[in-house]
Design an enzyme around this catalytic site. Structure first.
Site, PDB file in Angstrom:
ATOM      1  N   ARG A   1       0.853  -1.185   0.000  1.00 25.97           N
ATOM      2  CA  ARG A   1       0.000   0.000   0.000  1.00 25.97           C
ATOM      3  C   ARG A   1       0.886   1.231   0.000  1.00 25.97           C
ATOM      4  O   ARG A   1       1.924   1.267   0.666  1.00 25.97           O
ATOM      5  CB  ARG A   1      -0.926   0.021   1.220  1.00 25.97           C
ATOM      6  CG  ARG A   1      -2.127  -0.924   1.115  1.00 25.97           C
ATOM      7  CD  ARG A   1      -3.130  -0.443   0.089  1.00 25.97           C
ATOM      8  NE  ARG A   1      -4.363  -1.215   0.125  1.00 25.97           N
ATOM      9  CZ  ARG A   1      -4.617  -2.259  -0.646  1.00 25.97           C
ATOM     10  NH1 ARG A   1      -3.687  -2.674  -1.503  1.00 25.97           N
ATOM     11  NH2 ARG A   1      -5.767  -2.897  -0.573  1.00 25.97           N
TER      12      ARG A   1
ATOM     13  N   GLU B   1      -4.118   7.705  -4.806  1.00 21.75           N
ATOM     14  CA  GLU B   1      -4.272   7.143  -6.154  1.00 21.75           C
ATOM     15  C   GLU B   1      -5.569   7.617  -6.789  1.00 21.75           C
ATOM     16  O   GLU B   1      -6.572   7.792  -6.097  1.00 21.75           O
ATOM     17  CB  GLU B   1      -4.256   5.609  -6.077  1.00 21.75           C
ATOM     18  CG  GLU B   1      -2.949   5.047  -5.556  1.00 21.75           C
ATOM     19  CD  GLU B   1      -2.950   3.522  -5.471  1.00 21.75           C
ATOM     20  OE1 GLU B   1      -3.973   2.885  -5.838  1.00 21.75           O
ATOM     21  OE2 GLU B   1      -1.936   2.956  -5.046  1.00 21.75           O
TER      22      GLU B   1
ATOM     23  N   HIS C   1      -1.143   0.386 -10.037  1.00 23.93           N
ATOM     24  CA  HIS C   1      -1.790  -0.540  -9.101  1.00 23.93           C
ATOM     25  C   HIS C   1      -2.385  -1.756  -9.827  1.00 23.93           C
ATOM     26  O   HIS C   1      -3.594  -2.012  -9.786  1.00 23.93           O
ATOM     27  CB  HIS C   1      -2.880   0.183  -8.303  1.00 23.93           C
ATOM     28  CG  HIS C   1      -3.178  -0.490  -6.988  1.00 23.93           C
ATOM     29  ND1 HIS C   1      -3.575   0.194  -5.876  1.00 23.93           N
ATOM     30  CD2 HIS C   1      -3.130  -1.801  -6.621  1.00 23.93           C
ATOM     31  CE1 HIS C   1      -3.781  -0.652  -4.870  1.00 23.93           C
ATOM     32  NE2 HIS C   1      -3.520  -1.867  -5.309  1.00 23.93           N
TER      33      HIS C   1
END
Length: 318
Positions: free
Chosen positions: A236, A265, A284
């Site tokens: 993360r 993000e 991601h």
């Protein structure tokens, strides 16, 4: 009963839900359901199919008058207010296990790309800057027989360790607690965090997002790493102090970094870390293999259906 699905999914991945429930699914590709629409739809929803792009916070849950189950298509659930969900009697499911190998693949691919400067080399060709072969042109770091330090030796960490053994790497790890059985099975060595950082050629962060891991990689940690070391984060973004990472990369305190996750993000193309030549970034996509994402969607569907029908979830967040 009504189910809200906050992202567009293939019908074959959620066919069991479509056959049984009233399904409201956001139909725009690669974009989450807008917050305003989600607040409207959640008011009479019995089930919510969500993912890491949605903030399931106290405010949103206050609008949920009938909600019984939240099922996230992810391993992590730090975007869900679990305490508030428990207060309202809402069970929460997630999808561990099925994405282990795909994420371990991506993690090791990012490690190799960062260490050997693959994206930088591709950019040089695209910019027509490749003029000749030269002895030290685009030289990177070797991988074979180097030392990898894994912070968070869970399912994905073990997958990375198995891949590292294929490259004859020495495997160090740091967890909240030592696992001697894993050490024997995978020939891994437990280290305190400082020792791992000092000894590793590749530092891979795979810790969950918790209060204890928030910005656990900061200035002091990057200073401890070798100048030739490569840092990889597929956990993360909140686990890393991005300002400290930028300074470590820009100053040459560490050799390179490979990042699949960020503090906030999505990042914009003007993010200052993208100005650095020694960073490889991805949007991601750790688990973004077709087979894996279909398996995640089906497992999230099963969690949701089980909860709505009064059966135990396959994977329930405790």
């Amino acid at each position: 009963m009504k189910i809200v699905i906050t992202c567009k999914l293939p019908n074959e991945a959620i066919e069991s839900l479509l056959e049984t429930y009233e399904v409201v699914m956001w139909e725009v590709e690669n974009e989450p359901m807008p917050r305003k629409r989600l607040l409207e739809e959640i008011q009479d929803a019995d089930g919510l199919f969500t993912n890491v792009a949605d903030q399931i916070d106290k405010d949103l849950l206050a609008h949920a008058n009938c909600l019984k189950v939240i099922s996230t298509m992810a391993v992590g659930y730090d975007n869900i207010d679990l305490e508030e969900a428990r207060k309202k009697g809402i069970v929460v499911g997630h999808t561990p296990g099925v994405l282990t190998e795909a994420t371990a693949d991506l993690t090791f691919a990012l490690l190799m790309a960062s260490g050997r400067r693959l994206v930088e080399g591709m950019d040089i060709i695209r910019q027509n800057k490749w003029k000749s072969w030269a002895p030290f042109f685009l030289t990177g770091q070797e991988i074979n027989r180097k030392t990898i330090g894994i912070i968070g030796l869970g399912r994905i960490g073990l997958g990375v360790a198995r891949r590292a053994k294929g490259f004859s790497m020495e495997v160090l790890y740091h967890n909240r607690s030592r696992n001697e059985e894993v050490e024997k099975e995978h020939d891994a060595k437990y280290c305190e965090l400082d020792e791992l950082l000092e000894r590793s050629d590749y530092v891979v962060l795979l810790a969950p997002s918790t209060k204890d891991t928030y910005k656990m990689m900061g200035r002091d940690q990057f200073i401890r790493m070798k100048n030739s070391a490569v840092f990889i984060n597929t956990s993360r973004g909140t686990n890393v102090d991005e300002d400290a990472l930028y300074e470590a990369l820009n100053s040459g305190e560490i050799f390179a970094a490979g990042l699949d996750v960020f503090d906030s993000e999505p990042i914009h193309s003007n993010h200052r870390i993208l100005q650095l030549r020694n960073v490889t970034v991805l949007p991601h996509i750790g688990s973004a293999a077709i087979e894996t994402r279909m398996a995640m969607a089906r497992l999230a569907s099963e969690n949701l259906r089980n909860g709505l029908e009064g059966r135990p979830l396959v994977h329930q967040v405790k």
